[in-house]
Motif scaffolding. Structure first.
Motif, PDB file in Angstrom:
ATOM      1  N   SER A  73       0.836  -1.158   0.194  1.00 13.76           N
ATOM      2  CA  SER A  73       0.151  -0.043   0.030  1.00 13.76           C
ATOM      3  C   SER A  73       0.840   1.301   0.014  1.00 13.76           C
ATOM      4  N   ILE A  74       0.270   2.544  -0.359  1.00 15.18           N
ATOM      5  CA  ILE A  74       1.274   3.798  -0.158  1.00 15.18           C
ATOM      6  C   ILE A  74       0.221   4.605   0.612  1.00 15.18           C
ATOM      7  N   ALA A  75       0.540   5.495   1.647  1.00 15.01           N
ATOM      8  CA  ALA A  75      -0.060   6.279   2.532  1.00 15.01           C
ATOM      9  C   ALA A  75      -0.794   7.243   1.593  1.00 15.01           C
ATOM     10  N   ALA A  76      -1.975   7.790   1.877  1.00  9.38           N
ATOM     11  CA  ALA A  76      -2.725   8.764   1.414  1.00  9.38           C
ATOM     12  C   ALA A  76      -1.733  10.029   1.557  1.00  9.38           C
ATOM     13  N   GLY A  77      -1.668  10.935   0.350  1.00 11.14           N
ATOM     14  CA  GLY A  77      -0.801  12.323   0.403  1.00 11.14           C
ATOM     15  C   GLY A  77       0.681  11.777  -0.134  1.00 11.14           C
ATOM     16  N   SER A  78       0.970  10.544  -0.595  1.00  6.80           N
ATOM     17  CA  SER A  78       2.322  10.312  -0.938  1.00  6.80           C
ATOM     18  C   SER A  78       2.517  10.985  -2.293  1.00  6.80           C
ATOM     19  N   THR A  79       3.604  11.812  -2.633  1.00 12.97           N
ATOM     20  CA  THR A  79       4.126  12.186  -3.635  1.00 12.97           C
ATOM     21  C   THR A  79       4.411  11.400  -4.836  1.00 12.97           C
ATOM     22  N   LEU A  80       4.915  10.109  -4.517  1.00  8.96           N
ATOM     23  CA  LEU A  80       5.539   9.533  -5.327  1.00  8.96           C
ATOM     24  C   LEU A  80       4.702   9.115  -6.713  1.00  8.96           C
ATOM     25  N   GLY A  81       5.458   9.119  -7.908  1.00  9.73           N
ATOM     26  CA  GLY A  81       4.658   9.127  -9.216  1.00  9.73           C
ATOM     27  C   GLY A  81       5.671   8.526 -10.294  1.00  9.73           C
ATOM     28  N   LYS A  82       5.064   8.536 -11.389  1.00  7.80           N
ATOM     29  CA  LYS A  82       5.668   7.916 -12.462  1.00  7.80           C
ATOM     30  C   LYS A  82       6.990   8.767 -12.794  1.00  7.80           C
ATOM     31  N   GLY A  83       8.144   7.924 -12.823  1.00 10.59           N
ATOM     32  CA  GLY A  83       9.433   8.597 -12.880  1.00 10.59           C
ATOM     33  C   GLY A  83      10.272   8.499 -11.673  1.00 10.59           C
ATOM     34  N   ASP A  84       9.641   8.301 -10.601  1.00 14.08           N
ATOM     35  CA  ASP A  84      10.095   8.269  -9.304  1.00 14.08           C
ATOM     36  C   ASP A  84      10.951   7.011  -8.972  1.00 14.08           C
ATOM     37  N   SER A  85      11.857   7.280  -8.230  1.00  7.81           N
ATOM     38  CA  SER A  85      12.691   5.799  -7.639  1.00  7.81           C
ATOM     39  C   SER A  85      13.088   5.766  -6.359  1.00  7.81           C
ATOM     40  N   PHE A  86      13.199   4.924  -5.679  1.00  7.35           N
ATOM     41  CA  PHE A  86      13.716   4.905  -4.162  1.00  7.35           C
ATOM     42  C   PHE A  86      14.387   3.514  -3.927  1.00  7.35           C
ATOM     43  N   ASP A  87      14.896   3.575  -2.666  1.00  9.11           N
ATOM     44  CA  ASP A  87      15.587   2.347  -2.367  1.00  9.11           C
ATOM     45  C   ASP A  87      14.591   1.455  -1.269  1.00  9.11           C
ATOM     46  N   LEU A  88      14.395   0.322  -1.368  1.00  4.28           N
ATOM     47  CA  LEU A  88      13.607  -0.280  -0.392  1.00  4.28           C
ATOM     48  C   LEU A  88      14.365  -0.646   0.723  1.00  4.28           C
ATOM     49  N   ILE A  89      15.640  -1.219   0.283  1.00  2.72           N
ATOM     50  CA  ILE A  89      16.587  -1.539   1.235  1.00  2.72           C
ATOM     51  C   ILE A  89      18.284  -1.151   0.734  1.00  2.72           C
ATOM     52  N   SER A  90      18.959  -0.231   1.724  1.00  3.67           N
ATOM     53  CA  SER A  90      20.003   0.572   1.562  1.00  3.67           C
ATOM     54  C   SER A  90      21.014  -0.560   1.271  1.00  3.67           C
ATOM     55  N   ASN A  91      21.288  -1.636   1.806  1.00  6.02           N
ATOM     56  CA  ASN A  91      22.551  -2.419   1.869  1.00  6.02           C
ATOM     57  C   ASN A  91      22.015  -3.898   1.711  1.00  6.02           C
ATOM     58  N   SER A  92      22.400  -4.636   0.710  1.00  6.63           N
ATOM     59  CA  SER A  92      21.899  -6.001   0.594  1.00  6.63           C
ATOM     60  C   SER A  92      22.962  -6.835  -0.042  1.00  6.63           C
ATOM     61  N   ILE A  93      22.794  -8.206  -0.092  1.00  6.93           N
ATOM     62  CA  ILE A  93      23.509  -9.183  -0.690  1.00  6.93           C
ATOM     63  C   ILE A  93      22.427 -10.228  -1.173  1.00  6.93           C
ATOM     64  N   GLY A  94      22.980 -10.812  -2.247  1.00  5.57           N
ATOM     65  CA  GLY A  94      21.990 -11.700  -2.928  1.00  5.57           C
ATOM     66  C   GLY A  94      21.040 -10.883  -3.858  1.00  5.57           C
ATOM     67  N   GLY A  95      19.949 -11.563  -4.084  1.00  4.69           N
ATOM     68  CA  GLY A  95      18.807 -10.992  -4.743  1.00  4.69           C
ATOM     69  C   GLY A  95      18.867 -10.818  -6.149  1.00  4.69           C
ATOM     70  N   GLU A  96      19.693 -11.582  -6.958  1.00  2.00           N
ATOM     71  CA  GLU A  96      19.813 -11.565  -8.139  1.00  2.00           C
ATOM     72  C   GLU A  96      18.483 -11.834  -8.818  1.00  2.00           C
ATOM     73  N   HIS A  97      17.684 -12.617  -8.313  1.00  3.81           N
ATOM     74  CA  HIS A  97      16.335 -12.948  -8.799  1.00  3.81           C
ATOM     75  C   HIS A  97      15.359 -11.987  -9.091  1.00  3.81           C
ATOM     76  N   LEU A  98      15.635 -10.924  -8.303  1.00  5.33           N
ATOM     77  CA  LEU A  98      14.788  -9.539  -8.447  1.00  5.33           C
ATOM     78  C   LEU A  98      15.380  -8.467  -9.546  1.00  5.33           C
ATOM     79  N   ASP A  99      16.617  -8.630  -9.687  1.00  8.06           N
ATOM     80  CA  ASP A  99      17.023  -7.583 -10.545  1.00  8.06           C
ATOM     81  C   ASP A  99      16.615  -7.457 -11.998  1.00  8.06           C
ATOM     82  N   GLY A 100      16.131  -6.444 -12.368  1.00  4.93           N
ATOM     83  CA  GLY A 100      15.285  -6.270 -13.622  1.00  4.93           C
ATOM     84  C   GLY A 100      13.876  -6.732 -13.750  1.00  4.93           C
ATOM     85  N   LYS A 101      13.442  -7.193 -12.512  1.00  3.96           N
ATOM     86  CA  LYS A 101      12.010  -7.740 -12.495  1.00  3.96           C
ATOM     87  C   LYS A 101      11.060  -6.611 -12.681  1.00  3.96           C
TER      88      LYS A 101
END
Length: 734
Positions: free
Chosen positions: A366-394
């Protein structure tokens, strides 16, 4: 969450019950099977009777080390069982009492310890034992189940445990800590050599726990399953563990940190020698966590390698310290708060402790009401990770809830390069969420509960005072009732189970060509409700307390006019998982008003049969409240309703003190005004307008020359309201 007073509805009910019971003991009208008094230490213990099993322990200073509400196996006030006892410590108001003994609801070496309760208020515990408060304590292979501990406004120096067993099961035990400091540990259930399950610990309302919290703790030979710890608006200095199993598995346990500070580690499940699976940790509402967070932890391997199926639900931006870990999770669910902007990070972890996301699943719920995130925006879910190749480009096309009222379609792309990032390629509004209407259930139940309480006061309360009132005499009266009501309106199934209680004092006097009756009364009540609407299940509680005045004037020819006014405060709570997409809740207090005016006539049919016809107008109103749910400003407006009820009943005097009666009534509710709005969206509320038919049967009893009288009746109703009620009325004439 709505702004509200620090309150405990059970306090009000306990205080009123104590007010009622006190004169019964002091006047000797009720016998007391067990009574212990130590005047030097100012200790009073009331063992009321074998049916109620209620015990009051208060004003304790310097007493021996342990008080047990009922010990089935030892000398004292025990009577051979260990179930259904209640121990109350302290009083509703300051000053605080110093309690030097540990308190246990019930204990047994030979029996299961079931359904016992300890309630502590405004007390300072100075226990010299390992524990301060225990709901139920079972020795041997006996089980400790369904025990409850509630603590309000106190300081507790040693452990608090809902239910504990030596070799038996400990399950379904509950601990509630409110506005209290615990200087040691808190456990929902504990078993030395068996399993713990389905137990709950709630720490709320500015409480502080210095030690650790366990929903369930199995020290050997058992599992820990389906336990839950909730920390709401409080501080915990130690660690929090949903379920701990020293040798077995820890499965299905939940930890919720809501608007709180946790200075220690958090683990959904901790299995020292088994597997920690399917546990959940939920962080929300600007909480602070200064320890590590484990979905599941296995101490024999030193890591979370035997932890699978665990879920982290993150409802807020969270920043972890340099030495903190997030590990043991396989599922990450993100509920994006409205402070997450383009280029921000939702979960920040230290560079030396990357999150291993190998074989992990990610979802934006979900996204909280009032969020300004929109088309073209990007953000990090986790700042530092290892693994996760199955997610890259998904690439994902997902439908997300925005607040509680809107639904959007998001096109997103994951990228993984030592961090997990999301790019929004498109965001389109789909429309309003039908399930938003479900959040009105708490306000709906409060509104209907106030109507029902006015009906109760206008009928049972009025009858309790008027029936057999004696001129020139003071008439104390009590009315108590239980009701179960169902409403099926506007796609909402609302089921309410409640209790009403009135205590009053009246006087009757001959004036003019008739008799005037006047009474003052106090009232309290509680109801639980369950609602199902638009695939959303919700539940909660409404509690009220207040008072009012009753009046009636009876003419010599059998005509009478009567009325009452009642007012007070109602506390409303609401909880829902919102159809599985993130829990929401609210609490608020509101003023209520109820008024009634009626007229009727009594006339004899024959020597033993009397008919009564009556018409009533009843007005009910309750104030609303405001809250913010998932970023959506939500408002429940003030509500009111008008009801007209007409009917009659027949009473048969059997000549031996008993007078059975029966009646039939028709009511119509009209011009009700009940509205709610969330983020500009008008929400559907319950519609009480329409007709209801009520059939009632009961019996009155009063022995000649006795000051006591009672009235018991049952009612069934059909129409807009479907259900039944059962009521008991007691009257005492001085």
């Amino acid at each position: 969450m709505l702004a509200k007073k620090s309150l405990n509805p059970s306090k009000k009910r306990t205080a009123l019950a104590a007010f009622v019971l006190a004169p019964l003991f002091t006047t000797g009208l009720f016998s007391v099977p067990g009574y212990a008094s130590d005047e030097d230490r100012s200790v009073r213990v009331y063992y009321v009777n074998e049916l109620s099993k209620e015990i009051t322990y208060e004003n304790s200073i310097g007493h021996p080390s342990l008080f047990v509400g009922n010990d089935s196996d030892r000398d004292g006030i025990g009577n051979g069982d260990a179930s259904g006892y209640s121990v109350y410590v302290g009083v509703d108001t300051t000053p605080e009492f110093k309690v030097t003994k540990a308190i246990t609801g019930a204990s047994s070496d030979t029996l299961d310890v079931i359904n016992n309760k300890v309630v502590v208020k405004n007390s300072i515990f100075l226990s010299t034992l390992q524990t301060s408060v225990v709901g139920g304590n079972a020795f041997g292979t006996n089980n400790s189940t369904d025990n409850l501990v509630e603590i309000y406004g106190s300081i507790i120096n040693k452990d608090v445990i809902g239910g504990v067993s030596l070799d038996g099961l400990a399950k379904n035990n509950t601990v509630l800590v409110d506005n209290t400091k615990i200087e040691s540990h808190v456990l929902g259930s504990k078993s030395e050599r068996n399993s713990v399950s389905n137990s709950a610990v709630t720490i709320q309302n500015g409480s502080t726990v210095i030690g650790n919290i366990y929903g369930g703790q199995s020290l050997t030979k058992g599992f820990a399953k389906d336990n839950i710890v909730t920390v709401d608006g409080s501080t915990v200095n130690g660690k929090i563990v949903g379920g701990f199993a020293a040798e077995g598995n820890a499965t299905g346990n939940i930890v919720i940190v809501d608007g709180s500070t946790v200075n220690g580690d958090i683990a959904g499940g901790f299995a020292a020698g088994g597997d920690a699976t399917d546990n959940t940790v939920i962080i929300k509402n600007t909480s602070t966590v200064r320890g590590s967070i484990y979905g599941g932890y296995n101490s024999s391997t030193g890591d979370s390698s035997q932890s699978t199926g665990n879920t982290l639900q993150l409802h807020q931006k969270l920043s972890m310290g340099a030495g903190q870990k997030i590990t043991g999770f396989n599922h990450y669910e993100f509920y994006l708060s409205n402070d997450l902007k383009n280029g921000d990070t939702f979960l920040t972890v230290g560079e030396n402790n990357p999150v291993d996301v190998s074989n992990s699943t990610f979802s934006i719920e979900s996204i909280a009401a009032g969020s300004t995130l929109g088309k073209g925006d990007s953000f990090d879910l986790i700042s530092n990770s290892i693994g996760g190749e199955h997610l890259d480009g998904k690439e994902d096309e997902i439908e997300v809830e925005v607040g509680i009222t809107q639904s959007d379609k998001l096109d997103i792309t994951y990228s993984v390069s030592n961090k997990v990032s999301v790019n929004i390629t498109d965001r389109i509004n789909i429309g309003e969420l039908d399930k938003a209407h479900a959040v009105t259930a708490g306000a709906d139940a409060a509104f209907m509960g106030n109507m029902e309480a006015t009906f109760f006061a206008a009928t049972q309360g009025m009858n309790a005072f008027i029936n057999q009132a004696s001129l020139g005499e003071i008439t104390p009266f009590i009315a108590s009732g239980h009701r179960s009501t169902s409403y099926d309106e506007n796609r909402q199934d609302l089921d309410i189970d409640g209790q009403n209680f009135m205590l009053g004092l009246g006087f009757s006097k001959e004036i003019g060509n008739g008799n005037l009756h006047l009474a003052l009364f106090g009232e309290t009540g509680q109801q639980d409700y369950d609602s199902f609407q638009n695939a959303v299940k919700s539940q909660g509680e409404n509690d009220y307390s207040g008072g009012g005045i009753i009046s009636r004037y009876s003419f010599e020819n059998g005509l009478f006019v009567e009325g009452l006014v009642r007012m007070g405060e109602m506390d409303t709570s609401y909880q829902s998982d919102f159809g599985g997409t993130g829990a929401i809740d609210y609490d608020y207090s509101s003023d209520y008003l109820g008024a009634y005016i009626g007229a009727g006539k009594e006339f004899p049919v024959n020597r033993t049969l009397t008919a009564t016809v009556k018409g009533r107008y009843i007005y009910s109103s309750i104030d609303g409240g405001e809250t913010v749910l998932k970023g959506d400003e939500t408002r429940f407006d003030d509500a009111e309703a008008h009801t007209v009820r007409i009917g009659g009943y027949l009473t048969h005097d059997m000549g031996n003190g008993f007078s059975p009666y029966g009646g039939l009534m028709l009511e119509s509710t009209f011009n009700s005004d009940l509205n709610a709005v969330a983020n500009g969206m008008e929400l559907e509320t319950i519609d009480p307008n329409g007709f209801t038919t009520t059939a009632q049967a009961g019996v009155q009893f009063q022995k000649p020359n006795s000051p006591w009288a009672f009235d018991a009746n049952v009612s069934g109703y059909n129409g807009v309201r479907d259900g039944y009620s059962a009521n008991v009325v007691v009257k005492l004439v001085f």
